[in-house]
Structure formats: structure tokens, C-alpha cells
Design a protein around this motif. Structure first.
Motif, PDB file in Angstrom:
ATOM      1  N   MET A 137      42.904  92.275  26.783  1.00 42.94           N
ATOM      2  CA  MET A 137      41.727  91.961  27.346  1.00 42.94           C
ATOM      3  C   MET A 137      42.127  91.332  28.803  1.00 42.94           C
ATOM      4  O   MET A 137      43.079  90.545  28.695  1.00 42.94           O
ATOM      5  CB  MET A 137      40.882  90.946  26.620  1.00 42.94           C
ATOM      6  N   PHE A 138      41.294  91.640  29.554  1.00 40.19           N
ATOM      7  CA  PHE A 138      41.425  91.152  31.150  1.00 40.19           C
ATOM      8  C   PHE A 138      40.028  90.451  31.469  1.00 40.19           C
ATOM      9  O   PHE A 138      38.964  91.290  31.309  1.00 40.19           O
ATOM     10  CB  PHE A 138      41.770  92.260  31.894  1.00 40.19           C
ATOM     11  N   TRP A 139      40.150  89.342  32.347  1.00 45.21           N
ATOM     12  CA  TRP A 139      38.966  88.819  32.625  1.00 45.21           C
ATOM     13  C   TRP A 139      39.017  88.181  34.059  1.00 45.21           C
ATOM     14  O   TRP A 139      40.209  88.017  34.685  1.00 45.21           O
ATOM     15  CB  TRP A 139      38.816  87.589  31.586  1.00 45.21           C
ATOM     16  N   THR A 140      38.080  88.399  34.802  1.00 45.97           N
ATOM     17  CA  THR A 140      37.972  87.719  36.287  1.00 45.97           C
ATOM     18  C   THR A 140      36.714  87.127  36.259  1.00 45.97           C
ATOM     19  O   THR A 140      35.784  87.274  35.387  1.00 45.97           O
ATOM     20  CB  THR A 140      38.119  88.805  37.389  1.00 45.97           C
ATOM     21  N   PRO A 141      36.438  86.075  37.348  1.00 47.79           N
ATOM     22  CA  PRO A 141      35.281  85.685  37.213  1.00 47.79           C
ATOM     23  C   PRO A 141      33.983  86.658  37.294  1.00 47.79           C
ATOM     24  O   PRO A 141      32.779  86.119  37.155  1.00 47.79           O
ATOM     25  CB  PRO A 141      35.264  84.814  38.508  1.00 47.79           C
ATOM     26  N   HIS A 142      34.098  87.812  37.766  1.00 47.40           N
ATOM     27  CA  HIS A 142      33.365  88.995  37.898  1.00 47.40           C
ATOM     28  C   HIS A 142      33.171  90.099  36.812  1.00 47.40           C
ATOM     29  O   HIS A 142      32.374  90.837  36.970  1.00 47.40           O
ATOM     30  CB  HIS A 142      33.380  89.399  39.282  1.00 47.40           C
ATOM     31  N   ALA A 143      34.146  90.176  36.131  1.00 49.44           N
ATOM     32  CA  ALA A 143      34.217  91.064  35.087  1.00 49.44           C
ATOM     33  C   ALA A 143      35.119  90.957  33.914  1.00 49.44           C
ATOM     34  O   ALA A 143      35.979  90.007  34.106  1.00 49.44           O
ATOM     35  CB  ALA A 143      34.511  92.505  35.822  1.00 49.44           C
ATOM     36  N   TRP A 144      34.899  91.781  33.085  1.00 46.93           N
ATOM     37  CA  TRP A 144      35.864  91.459  31.961  1.00 46.93           C
ATOM     38  C   TRP A 144      36.132  93.108  31.398  1.00 46.93           C
ATOM     39  O   TRP A 144      35.285  93.923  31.535  1.00 46.93           O
ATOM     40  CB  TRP A 144      35.441  90.657  30.693  1.00 46.93           C
ATOM     41  N   TRP A 145      37.103  93.256  30.652  1.00 48.25           N
ATOM     42  CA  TRP A 145      37.444  94.732  30.020  1.00 48.25           C
ATOM     43  C   TRP A 145      38.517  94.765  29.069  1.00 48.25           C
ATOM     44  O   TRP A 145      39.297  93.770  29.100  1.00 48.25           O
ATOM     45  CB  TRP A 145      37.524  95.712  30.954  1.00 48.25           C
ATOM     46  N   PHE A 146      38.496  95.743  28.069  1.00 45.04           N
ATOM     47  CA  PHE A 146      39.599  95.832  27.064  1.00 45.04           C
ATOM     48  C   PHE A 146      40.240  96.884  27.514  1.00 45.04           C
ATOM     49  O   PHE A 146      39.761  97.836  28.047  1.00 45.04           O
ATOM     50  CB  PHE A 146      39.128  96.016  25.905  1.00 45.04           C
ATOM     51  N   GLY A 147      41.702  97.275  27.248  1.00 46.57           N
ATOM     52  CA  GLY A 147      42.271  98.393  27.341  1.00 46.57           C
ATOM     53  C   GLY A 147      43.280  98.521  26.024  1.00 46.57           C
ATOM     54  O   GLY A 147      43.658  97.563  25.306  1.00 46.57           O
ATOM     55  N   GLY A 148      44.218  99.760  26.186  1.00 43.41           N
ATOM     56  CA  GLY A 148      45.112  99.868  25.175  1.00 43.41           C
ATOM     57  C   GLY A 148      44.972 101.046  24.604  1.00 43.41           C
ATOM     58  O   GLY A 148      44.230 102.067  25.026  1.00 43.41           O
ATOM     59  N   GLY A 149      45.942 101.159  23.569  1.00 38.85           N
ATOM     60  CA  GLY A 149      46.174 102.390  22.906  1.00 38.85           C
ATOM     61  C   GLY A 149      47.322 102.710  22.324  1.00 38.85           C
ATOM     62  O   GLY A 149      48.148 101.624  22.232  1.00 38.85           O
ATOM     63  N   SER A 150      47.742 103.817  21.840  1.00 36.10           N
ATOM     64  CA  SER A 150      49.081 104.034  20.975  1.00 36.10           C
ATOM     65  C   SER A 150      49.309 105.562  21.114  1.00 36.10           C
ATOM     66  O   SER A 150      48.478 106.256  21.157  1.00 36.10           O
ATOM     67  CB  SER A 150      48.605 103.744  19.414  1.00 36.10           C
ATOM     68  N   ASP A 151      50.605 105.600  21.336  1.00 35.24           N
ATOM     69  CA  ASP A 151      50.909 107.064  21.435  1.00 35.24           C
ATOM     70  C   ASP A 151      52.619 107.267  20.702  1.00 35.24           C
ATOM     71  O   ASP A 151      53.270 106.353  20.519  1.00 35.24           O
ATOM     72  CB  ASP A 151      51.125 107.358  22.903  1.00 35.24           C
ATOM     73  N   LEU A 152      52.694 108.536  20.000  1.00 32.17           N
ATOM     74  CA  LEU A 152      53.755 108.628  19.218  1.00 32.17           C
ATOM     75  C   LEU A 152      54.939 109.484  20.400  1.00 32.17           C
ATOM     76  O   LEU A 152      54.445 110.485  20.795  1.00 32.17           O
ATOM     77  CB  LEU A 152      53.474 109.624  18.205  1.00 32.17           C
ATOM     78  N   ASN A 153      56.061 109.243  19.944  1.00 30.15           N
ATOM     79  CA  ASN A 153      57.213 109.849  21.053  1.00 30.15           C
ATOM     80  C   ASN A 153      58.266 110.239  20.219  1.00 30.15           C
ATOM     81  O   ASN A 153      59.592 109.624  20.288  1.00 30.15           O
ATOM     82  CB  ASN A 153      57.605 108.735  22.085  1.00 30.15           C
ATOM     83  N   PRO A 154      58.151 111.327  19.420  1.00 31.88           N
ATOM     84  CA  PRO A 154      59.332 112.024  18.706  1.00 31.88           C
ATOM     85  C   PRO A 154      60.198 112.842  19.575  1.00 31.88           C
ATOM     86  O   PRO A 154      59.807 113.185  20.662  1.00 31.88           O
ATOM     87  CB  PRO A 154      58.593 112.866  17.698  1.00 31.88           C
ATOM     88  N   CYS A 155      61.679 112.703  19.358  1.00 33.35           N
ATOM     89  CA  CYS A 155      62.398 113.418  19.892  1.00 33.35           C
ATOM     90  C   CYS A 155      62.602 114.774  19.204  1.00 33.35           C
ATOM     91  O   CYS A 155      63.176 115.750  19.822  1.00 33.35           O
ATOM     92  CB  CYS A 155      63.792 112.975  20.380  1.00 33.35           C
TER      93      CYS A 155
END
Length: 296
Positions: A137-155
Motif C-alpha cells: 500500500m502506498f499513500w501520499t497526502p493526495h492519493a493512496w493505492w495498492f499494488g502487487g502480484g505473484s509470478d512463477l519462474n520455473p527453469c
């Protein structure tokens, strides 16, 4: 800042910490269950936990977190599960980057607050895929938002493993809207791409950034379900592959693939750039790098 927003920020930070605790416990349990294979004679891996601090010359800048790293385990060659909560004023470079992304008010007011969890696992067995997950989660005095995810990395990719990973994530996202998983999957395919190699770094997953629907509770529920999807998406793959035999050629394939992973994280990853630009502990920011890698 309102009391309501203060409470929301505290809830988000507490959630990231609780998710970290559950993942650390499950990964250490996996180490205990590994009683076969060439690394079974090792002591079960355990996380080394270090407090991290944000580096800044400004006394109003503060925060830090926990860096939890396991090295040389039976299952995990190296895995990091980090949480942090940092705040203060962005440096000029980070401020300019945020302003360029269209963050409201960032041109004149660099104050921020950010909290999140970041995980990267590099495995002993080349048949077990590496994996990445983060939510924030990211916040500033003017906005907020969420981000992220997940990814798989097989060789060494197995179609059934890829299918399970994606299906589990879709099952956790579908309650938030049937169109969400396809959009976040496409976003991951675009984001986790290595332009200078002309290829993806893995088999994808889900990714989002700047998530602000206007409904904080709904967006927080979504980011929680992204986190909840991780263990059921990944652990069954570890259980399926952890006793599978491998060759030196398989190990070589793994090390070369790790080189791709390192290139992406150092050159393109937005989280790496943000962590270093905001003065967070460099060891924590760079814990995503593999212990060994190879370039041909």
C-alpha cells in the motif's frame, strides 16, 4: 490525515506482517518435511531475521521492517520474506518518477507512506520453480493505492504446475469481478517481460499497480486475497517436485535461468528501483537476487 486513514494504514501494515508470519511458518515446515534427496542430511533451514531501517539524513524520514532470509536449506537454496513500513519525503529522483506516473500533488509535496511484503524464493531442486510475490500500500497526502502480484519462474516448465498456479490465483480473484483475473494476468505478462532478451522471465501470474477504485475496503480485500492465494498456489508445486531427481544439466539450466531473473530485477523491476531510491536497506531491497547464477 484523518483518523480513518491512520487506522487503514495500520490495518494494511498489520496484514502484511501477518501474511509474512504465515509464509515463514509454512516454509520452515516444508524444510522439516524434506527427508529425502541430496540435501536431506542438512539441518532444516530456518529464517534469519534482521531489523531494517530506512537510510535518510532527514530526521522526519523513518521506518523500516524485518528482513527474513533462509540460506542453504533442504528445499530452499535462498528465500527472503521481507516486510517494511517506511515514511517521510521522497528524494528528488523518486519524486520525479512518481510525478511522471501521474501521482497527484507529487510535483510539490513529496511526503509518502508505504508498507508491504516482498518474497522471492530460489530452490535447491531445479524442478521446483522459483517464485516471487509482493503486495503493498502506498499513500501520499493526495492519493493512496495498492499494488502487487505473484509470478512463477520455473527453469524447467511443467504445464500442470503452470495451470495450477494460475487457476489458484483466478479462484481468489474471481469473487472481486470476473474480468479481474484476465486483466491482471495480461498486466503480469507485460510487466514481467525482459525487453533486452525479448522474452518473459517466467510463466507469468498476476500483477497490478496504482489500484484505487475509490473504495478502500474493496481494494484492501483484493490485495489480501492476492496474498492469500500465494501459499495454495505455490506449496503444492513444491510438494510435487521436491523429491524429483535432477542432473547436472538440469542444474546448469537453473543457473542460466537465474541469470535472466537477476537481469530483470536489476534493470527493470520497479520495486528495486523504488527501494534503492528511497534509502531502504540495500540488503533487503536486493535480497531477491539468487545466491548463484550463470551467464553463457
Amino acid at each position: 490525515m484523518t483518523e480513518a486513514m491512520q487506522a487503514e494504514r495500520a490495518r494494511a501494515a498489520d496484514w502484511f506482517r501477518s501474511l509474512r508470519d504465515s509464509i515463514v511458518a509454512e516454509f520452515e515446515a516444508l524444510e522439516g518435511r524434506q527427508t529425502e534427496g541430496p540435501h536431506a542430511a542438512l539441518s532444516p533451514g530456518r529464517f534469519e531475521v534482521t531489523e531494517t531501517k530506512r537510510r535518510s539524513d532527514d530526521a522526519s524520514d523513518a521506518g523500516g521492517g524485518l528482513m527474513s532470509v533462509m540460506r542453504g536449506g533442504r528445499v530452499f537454496e535462498k528465500v527472503g520474506v521481507n516486510v517494511s513500513t517506511v515514511f517521510g519525503a521522497l528524494g528528488a529522483q523518486a519524486q520525479q518518477a512518481m510525478a511522471a506516473r501521474g501521482v497527484p500533488g507529487m510535483e510539490t509535496d513529496p511526503r509518502f507512506w508505504a508498507s508491504g511484503i516482498s518474497l522471492v524464493a530460489h530452490m535447491q531442486n531445479p524442478h521446483v520453480p522459483a517464485v516471487h510475490m509482493n503486495t503493498r500500500m502506498f499513500w501520499t497526502p493526495h492519493a493512496w493505492w495498492f499494488g502487487g502480484g505473484s509470478d512463477l519462474n520455473p527453469c524447467i516448465e511443467y504445464a500442470e504446475d503452470t495451470a495450477h498456479f494460475h487457476a489458484t490465483q483466478q479462484a481468489h480473484l474471481d469473487p472481486h469481478g470476473a474480468d479481474l483475473y484476465p486483466r491482471l494476468k495480461a498486466w503480469a505478462d507485460e510487466y514481467f517481460f525482459i525487453p533486452h532478451r525479448g522474452r518473459a522471465r517466467g510463466v507469468g501470474g498476476i500483477f497490478m499497480d496504482d489500484r484505487n477504485s475509490g473504495d478502500w475496503e474493496a481494494d484492501f480485500a483484493l490485495v489480501q486475497d492476492i496474498g492469500r492465494a500465494f501459499l495454495p498456489a505455490f506449496v503444492p508445486l513444491v510438494e510435487r517436485r521436491r523429491n524429483q531427481s535432477w542432473t547436472e544439466a538440469d542444474r546448469d539450466t537453473q543457473l542460466v535461468h537465474r541469470g535472466l531473473y537477476a537481469e530483470y530485477n536489476l534493470v527493470h523491476d520497479r520495486g528495486t528501483k523504488f527501494g534503492l531510491a528511497t534509502g531502504h536497506d540495500a540488503n533487503a531491497v536486493l535480497m531477491s537476487l539468487p545466491p548463484l547464477a550463470k551467464w553463457v
